[in-house]
Design a protein around this motif. Structure first.
Motif, PDB file in Angstrom:
ATOM      1  N   ALA A 164      63.373  36.657  26.959  1.00  0.00           N
ATOM      2  CA  ALA A 164      62.791  36.003  25.782  1.00  0.00           C
ATOM      3  C   ALA A 164      63.301  36.609  24.482  1.00  0.00           C
ATOM      4  O   ALA A 164      63.401  35.926  23.466  1.00  0.00           O
ATOM      5  N   PHE A 165      63.610  37.901  24.521  1.00  0.00           N
ATOM      6  CA  PHE A 165      64.102  38.564  23.302  1.00  0.00           C
ATOM      7  C   PHE A 165      65.633  38.496  23.208  1.00  0.00           C
ATOM      8  O   PHE A 165      66.253  39.270  22.493  1.00  0.00           O
ATOM      9  N   GLY A 166      66.234  37.578  23.932  1.00  0.00           N
ATOM     10  CA  GLY A 166      67.671  37.333  23.753  1.00  0.00           C
ATOM     11  C   GLY A 166      68.563  38.105  24.701  1.00  0.00           C
ATOM     12  O   GLY A 166      69.765  38.220  24.463  1.00  0.00           O
ATOM     13  N   GLY A 167      67.985  38.636  25.763  1.00  0.00           N
ATOM     14  CA  GLY A 167      68.807  39.247  26.804  1.00  0.00           C
ATOM     15  C   GLY A 167      68.966  40.753  26.678  1.00  0.00           C
ATOM     16  O   GLY A 167      69.494  41.401  27.580  1.00  0.00           O
ATOM     17  N   ASP A 168      68.492  41.327  25.601  1.00  0.00           N
ATOM     18  CA  ASP A 168      68.656  42.773  25.426  1.00  0.00           C
ATOM     19  C   ASP A 168      67.523  43.288  24.557  1.00  0.00           C
ATOM     20  O   ASP A 168      67.290  42.771  23.463  1.00  0.00           O
ATOM     21  N   LEU A 169      66.811  44.282  25.051  1.00  0.00           N
ATOM     22  CA  LEU A 169      65.699  44.823  24.258  1.00  0.00           C
ATOM     23  C   LEU A 169      66.162  45.930  23.319  1.00  0.00           C
ATOM     24  O   LEU A 169      65.395  46.373  22.465  1.00  0.00           O
ATOM     25  N   ARG A 170      67.417  46.370  23.473  1.00  0.00           N
ATOM     26  CA  ARG A 170      67.854  47.522  22.681  1.00  0.00           C
ATOM     27  C   ARG A 170      68.055  47.173  21.205  1.00  0.00           C
ATOM     28  O   ARG A 170      68.521  46.071  20.878  1.00  0.00           O
ATOM     29  N   GLU A 217      69.703  48.483  17.331  1.00  0.00           N
ATOM     30  CA  GLU A 217      71.074  48.863  16.936  1.00  0.00           C
ATOM     31  C   GLU A 217      71.414  50.297  17.352  1.00  0.00           C
ATOM     32  O   GLU A 217      72.563  50.621  17.586  1.00  0.00           O
ATOM     33  N   SER A 218      70.367  51.145  17.513  1.00  0.00           N
ATOM     34  CA  SER A 218      70.678  52.523  17.923  1.00  0.00           C
ATOM     35  C   SER A 218      70.653  52.674  19.451  1.00  0.00           C
ATOM     36  O   SER A 218      70.738  53.780  19.970  1.00  0.00           O
ATOM     37  N   GLY A 219      70.508  51.575  20.147  1.00  0.00           N
ATOM     38  CA  GLY A 219      70.598  51.618  21.600  1.00  0.00           C
ATOM     39  C   GLY A 219      69.297  51.943  22.314  1.00  0.00           C
ATOM     40  O   GLY A 219      69.256  52.073  23.531  1.00  0.00           O
ATOM     41  N   VAL A 220      68.214  52.046  21.557  1.00  0.00           N
ATOM     42  CA  VAL A 220      66.903  52.333  22.160  1.00  0.00           C
ATOM     43  C   VAL A 220      66.176  51.013  22.397  1.00  0.00           C
ATOM     44  O   VAL A 220      66.202  50.125  21.548  1.00  0.00           O
ATOM     45  N   GLU A 221      65.523  50.903  23.555  1.00  0.00           N
ATOM     46  CA  GLU A 221      64.783  49.684  23.834  1.00  0.00           C
ATOM     47  C   GLU A 221      63.657  49.502  22.818  1.00  0.00           C
ATOM     48  O   GLU A 221      62.888  50.440  22.573  1.00  0.00           O
ATOM     49  N   ARG A 222      63.573  48.336  22.244  1.00  0.00           N
ATOM     50  CA  ARG A 222      62.414  48.004  21.417  1.00  0.00           C
ATOM     51  C   ARG A 222      61.166  47.894  22.307  1.00  0.00           C
ATOM     52  O   ARG A 222      61.263  47.420  23.448  1.00  0.00           O
ATOM     53  N   THR A 223      60.040  48.305  21.764  1.00  0.00           N
ATOM     54  CA  THR A 223      58.784  48.165  22.501  1.00  0.00           C
ATOM     55  C   THR A 223      58.262  46.752  22.268  1.00  0.00           C
ATOM     56  O   THR A 223      57.959  46.383  21.135  1.00  0.00           O
ATOM     57  N   VAL A 224      58.203  45.964  23.328  1.00  0.00           N
ATOM     58  CA  VAL A 224      57.792  44.565  23.193  1.00  0.00           C
ATOM     59  C   VAL A 224      56.540  44.267  24.012  1.00  0.00           C
ATOM     60  O   VAL A 224      56.043  43.144  23.997  1.00  0.00           O
ATOM     61  N   MET A 225      56.042  45.270  24.729  1.00  0.00           N
ATOM     62  CA  MET A 225      54.791  45.100  25.459  1.00  0.00           C
ATOM     63  C   MET A 225      53.957  46.367  25.337  1.00  0.00           C
ATOM     64  O   MET A 225      54.504  47.470  25.311  1.00  0.00           O
ATOM     65  N   SER A 226      52.643  46.194  25.268  1.00  0.00           N
ATOM     66  CA  SER A 226      51.692  47.304  25.361  1.00  0.00           C
ATOM     67  C   SER A 226      50.760  46.903  26.497  1.00  0.00           C
ATOM     68  O   SER A 226      50.055  45.897  26.372  1.00  0.00           O
ATOM     69  N   SER A 227      50.768  47.650  27.577  1.00  0.00           N
ATOM     70  CA  SER A 227      50.085  47.174  28.787  1.00  0.00           C
ATOM     71  C   SER A 227      48.983  48.133  29.215  1.00  0.00           C
ATOM     72  O   SER A 227      49.043  49.330  28.937  1.00  0.00           O
ATOM     73  N   LEU A 228      48.008  47.586  29.898  1.00  0.00           N
ATOM     74  CA  LEU A 228      46.747  48.286  30.136  1.00  0.00           C
ATOM     75  C   LEU A 228      46.765  49.068  31.441  1.00  0.00           C
ATOM     76  O   LEU A 228      46.763  48.482  32.529  1.00  0.00           O
ATOM     77  N   ILE A 229      46.740  50.391  31.338  1.00  0.00           N
ATOM     78  CA  ILE A 229      46.751  51.278  32.502  1.00  0.00           C
ATOM     79  C   ILE A 229      45.367  51.908  32.604  1.00  0.00           C
ATOM     80  O   ILE A 229      45.021  52.807  31.850  1.00  0.00           O
ATOM     81  N   TYR A 288      56.854  51.012  32.966  1.00  0.00           N
ATOM     82  CA  TYR A 288      56.847  50.689  31.534  1.00  0.00           C
ATOM     83  C   TYR A 288      57.373  51.846  30.699  1.00  0.00           C
ATOM     84  O   TYR A 288      58.194  51.663  29.798  1.00  0.00           O
ATOM     85  N   ALA A 289      56.886  53.053  30.977  1.00  0.00           N
ATOM     86  CA  ALA A 289      57.302  54.190  30.153  1.00  0.00           C
ATOM     87  C   ALA A 289      58.818  54.388  30.238  1.00  0.00           C
ATOM     88  O   ALA A 289      59.477  54.631  29.224  1.00  0.00           O
ATOM     89  N   ALA A 290      59.366  54.214  31.440  1.00  0.00           N
ATOM     90  CA  ALA A 290      60.811  54.396  31.614  1.00  0.00           C
ATOM     91  C   ALA A 290      61.601  53.411  30.758  1.00  0.00           C
ATOM     92  O   ALA A 290      62.722  53.697  30.341  1.00  0.00           O
ATOM     93  N   ALA A 291      61.003  52.262  30.486  1.00  0.00           N
ATOM     94  CA  ALA A 291      61.675  51.222  29.695  1.00  0.00           C
ATOM     95  C   ALA A 291      61.238  51.263  28.227  1.00  0.00           C
ATOM     96  O   ALA A 291      61.489  50.329  27.476  1.00  0.00           O
ATOM     97  N   ASN A 292      60.581  52.339  27.820  1.00  0.00           N
ATOM     98  CA  ASN A 292      60.091  52.517  26.447  1.00  0.00           C
ATOM     99  C   ASN A 292      59.050  51.462  26.057  1.00  0.00           C
ATOM    100  O   ASN A 292      58.903  51.120  24.888  1.00  0.00           O
ATOM    101  N   GLN A 293      58.359  50.950  27.058  1.00  0.00           N
ATOM    102  CA  GLN A 293      57.264  50.022  26.784  1.00  0.00           C
ATOM    103  C   GLN A 293      55.960  50.811  26.738  1.00  0.00           C
ATOM    104  O   GLN A 293      55.810  51.819  27.439  1.00  0.00           O
TER     105      GLN A 293
END
Lengths: 517, 517
Positions: B216-222, B224-236, B255-260
């Motif tokens: 949905a975010f265009g195929g890449d969450l990273r 410009e600096s190569g870090v994944e943007r946080t696009v989800m906050s999920s309930l643990i 999630y944490a591994a993907a910077n979510q």
């Protein structure tokens, strides 16, 4: 101070509540807040609002209408009097109030166990005031009668978290307008032994109220040092914007002269009686209240006064008053802080709503008023139970629901228990992760008093609730007020005093023709 | 940022609201609180609670069950591992969290104008979560379906004061348990462009959520600096008391591994999953949350975490959970302050109630939760609209009523306007005592924006209200949600992206047999 003393009797839901409460700690006569007030506004901003209030007092002034002796008092105090307009040198009113008004006072109740401390960290809840109509779920909305008035006094007497019997809990419109104050004061004295409010609709009605109180308190209000005990706190409303009228000034003068407390209350529908913005409403409220409180101090230095504020917004589409909205909450926090800086008790808030029914609107709006009321540190809370329809109606179900919320406010006001038991560290050290705490010694020691028990909420399962009749909160409140009234037992009242009260009332009534309001 | 952008369209009540709002300032994407949090608890008491949490972590420890890699991580981090029990040297978890967890982060939305800042002075409102049932006034209570789920997403998208699309806004029980996460995430992406939450019911469902978001975010969450943007906050959710289970650990790790972001939430019904006392609940909540948040930091230092707290009391008579009572409010204020001291965003509160109906109980309890939520300075608010029946049901009418209250909270959060216009001194200087302010220049300049305008409350006269059908708040909310859904227009979604989402979902669904939960 037992639950029994506070008027709860067995029978029905109220009875079950009383039975449950019998093993609980005694219910205090008023809320002694252990939590600090929420300070929404910074000190320098409050100082600016005080400055603005002084600007209003100095440059615009306040009208003291149709009451020449007030103008005389102001002239002597150093104010500039121009017709009925009084303009005040900066700081004059504040100085007069701070020189003599008490920070806190005791309002004596007929039953000393029900005395209330007004001011400081204390909060006193009083019921609804001034409604010409009543509402109950069975009969809908109708004009209030003296029978309704007596019912409200009884319900407030029996409600453990209502500390004060109030005043015109509803308007008994079946009694002539010039005589109903006698029946109202009598009802407070006869059907309750909590503290109450006197009549303010004329100077002589204030005098009648004082005389009835004097009889009820054994013929003399003076304490051992010869000073009249304060046995009434009565509501003196400004004719906002920036006007005090002769009716209210006469009542205030009568009460202050007898050392009875006056709740000096600007009554502001912002947008109509004041500008729309909260900081302007706060400045105007302070200006009007300072004028009224200082007047009382001119009458009798040291007479108790309460800084009052009734603030609501209006619908800018229709002009109707609205309640439970954020703007009056902001005014409330602001003016409460101004009262603390001035050093006098503060009245505001309540359980306010524009709703015509005891529905979700009523509850959202009431909660959105009573929570800021407690968080702001209000000392005297009129309209804390039963208010509906912007004050036009007293609601029986609404009263029971609000009274339940007041119990929650009592608990909230206690704040965080940091005792060893409150911290409960041992409970963890004896416990295994993953196991529940239901059977632990700590839970067993605390479960009776751990949580406020609502008298209205239904927390059962959907299935149980369905089996129990799928009731609304209003349905349960309807049952609760009927059960409470059915189980009412009046407080003791000496027969001779009762006869003297009735004799006084009879003589006063026969001495004047009926006036129909 | 126009009202239009936020999804309001013309038509019916919502349309009238949109028309009115067209001249009003734009609605912000989240609440930036200008009021300070209420500090119920003194610093030294908070330090004592932190000490107690460390005592729990050190002496009792936390179970990390059925997830050996978590035990490995803890061993390497210096904790003592005994079977599945992990005991932590004092201060270890706090240090791990404070060394790398961000104080605040941006959760990116599909529409960047709807990005939300989580932490600091910001408050983000998200709807109800997790209810297997829905309730509406026409049909009563029934199991939720994917159609209901989509309705809630649409309503939240259209609600100007709901900032976040949430997660499992209700459980679509008509979809197999192992596939419904795909439909839920798709609904958030298709029917809204606000930020949302991913699935947590299995590690691979979390991975699916990330993959759908990536598409949905265009195929890449990273960025410009190569870090994944946080696009989800999920309930643990913790399995309180003091247990983290494999399901939640797997989702958190994914999630944490993907910077979510992970909302690490002890879920405590005090008296059952914790001792009855608030200070004990706070210490346990801190201990459990520290364990969970530190775990995320071990997985990926710097991954966003939210300190979560869900605390309710229980009826000690029946064991049923209760809501809107004073004790959880005290816990809320306490834990919010602990989160500030720790330096991470905080999640708690909502519009909670045990009521089975959108009645006065529902409203009192919800207001008694959402007001402390805002006053305590909560950063992320799950369940802020629609929660009923202790979370078992999503209510359509309740949603509309709560969403209206959130608008009030937005205004409350702005605090006192002390601008020159706010002070309004000139309005007094141009004014004559006794005259109303309706026609003054100041009122005219301010009346459009002066007061929050409720979309649910009826403030009209008794007579007008009677003529309009004598509706309850729930009746009006019933009309409002139907009008809103009827006027819904979806946000733009690129056709190719939509096709790719559907293709991914189709492939995932066909690759596994249905599981019925």
């Amino acid at each position: 101070m037992s639950e029994e003393r506070r008027g709860r009797r067995s029978g029905g839901r109220a009875g079950r509540a009383a039975t449950r409460a019998s093993s609980a700690p005694p219910v205090p006569a008023y809320l002694q807040r252990l939590i600090k007030p929420y300070e929404l506004v910074m000190d320098e901003q409050l100082a600016q609002i005080e400055h603005n209030a002084d600007t209003i007092l100095e440059q615009v002034g306040i009208e003291f209408r149709d009451y020449p002796t007030a103008l005389e008092r102001w002239k002597q105090a150093g104010a500039e009097v121009d017709g009925t307009r009084v303009r005040f040198p900066r700081g004059l009113c504040r100085k007069i109030v701070q020189d003599s008004a008490p920070r806190q006072y005791t309002q004596h109740a007929r039953n000393p166990a029900n005395n209330v401390e007004i001011g400081g960290n204390n909060t006193v809840f009083a019921p609804n005031y001034g409604s010409p109509f009543v509402f109950d779920q069975d009969n809908g909305r109708r004009y209030a009668t003296i029978a309704d008035f007596e019912n409200v006094v009884k319900l407030a007497y029996m409600a453990p978290h209502i500390h004060h019997s109030g005043g015109t809990v509803c308007e008994p419109v079946d009694i002539p307008v010039n005589k109903r104050h006698l029946d109202m004061v009598y009802a407070h004295l006869k059907y309750s032994d909590k503290a109450f409010m006197g009549s303010v609709t004329a100077g002589e009605r204030a005098a009648d109220s004082i005389e009835l109180a004097r009889i009820a308190f054994g013929g003399d209000l003076r304490d051992e040092s010869g000073v009249e005990r304060t046995v009434m706190s009565s509501l003196i409303n400004a004719s906002s914007p920036l006007v005090w009228d002769d009716t209210m000034l006469a009542a205030a003068e009568t009460y202050a002269a007898a050392n009875q407390a006056c709740i000096i209350s600007p009554f502001i529908l912002s947008g109509a009686m004041a500008p729309t913005t909260a900081a302007a409403v706060a400045a105007q409220t302070l200006a009007e209240a300072l004028g009224g409180m200082a007047f009382c101090q001119l009458v009798r230095p040291g007479a108790p006064v309460i800084f009052g504020s009734f603030a609501s917004s209006m619908s800018m589409a229709t002009g109707a008053p609205t309640f439970g909205t954020p703007e009056p909450a902001i005014v409330l926090y602001t003016v409460a802080a101004l009262a603390r800086r001035l050093g006098v008790p503060f009245r505001s808030g309540g359980s306010l709503t524009a709703s015509k029914l005891p529905d979700a609107q009523a509850a959202y709006e009431s909660a959105s008023t009573i929570i800021p009321t407690v968080m702001a540190g209000v000392n005297f809370v009129l309209h804390s139970a039963g208010w509906m329809e912007g004050g036009l109606a007293f609601g029986y179900e609404k009263f029971m629901m609000d009274a339940d919320q007041l119990g929650m406010m009592m608990k909230l006001g206690q704040g965080l228990d940091m005792s060893e038991n409150g911290q409960g560290v041992d409970a963890f050290l004896e416990h295994t992760p993953g196991e529940h705490f239901l059977g632990t010694a700590h839970t067993f020691a605390n479960f009776e008093t751990a949580f406020y028990r609502s008298t209205i909420a239904d927390n059962s399962s959907f299935e149980q609730w369905t089996e129990d009749g799928a009731t609304t909160a209003a349905d349960r409140a309807n049952t609760a007020w009927k059960e409470a009234l059915a189980s009412y037992v009046p407080p003791a009242l000496d027969d001779a005093i009762d006869a003297e009260l009735l004799d006084f009332i009879g003589r006063r009534k026969s001495g004047m023709p009926d006036e129909i309001g």
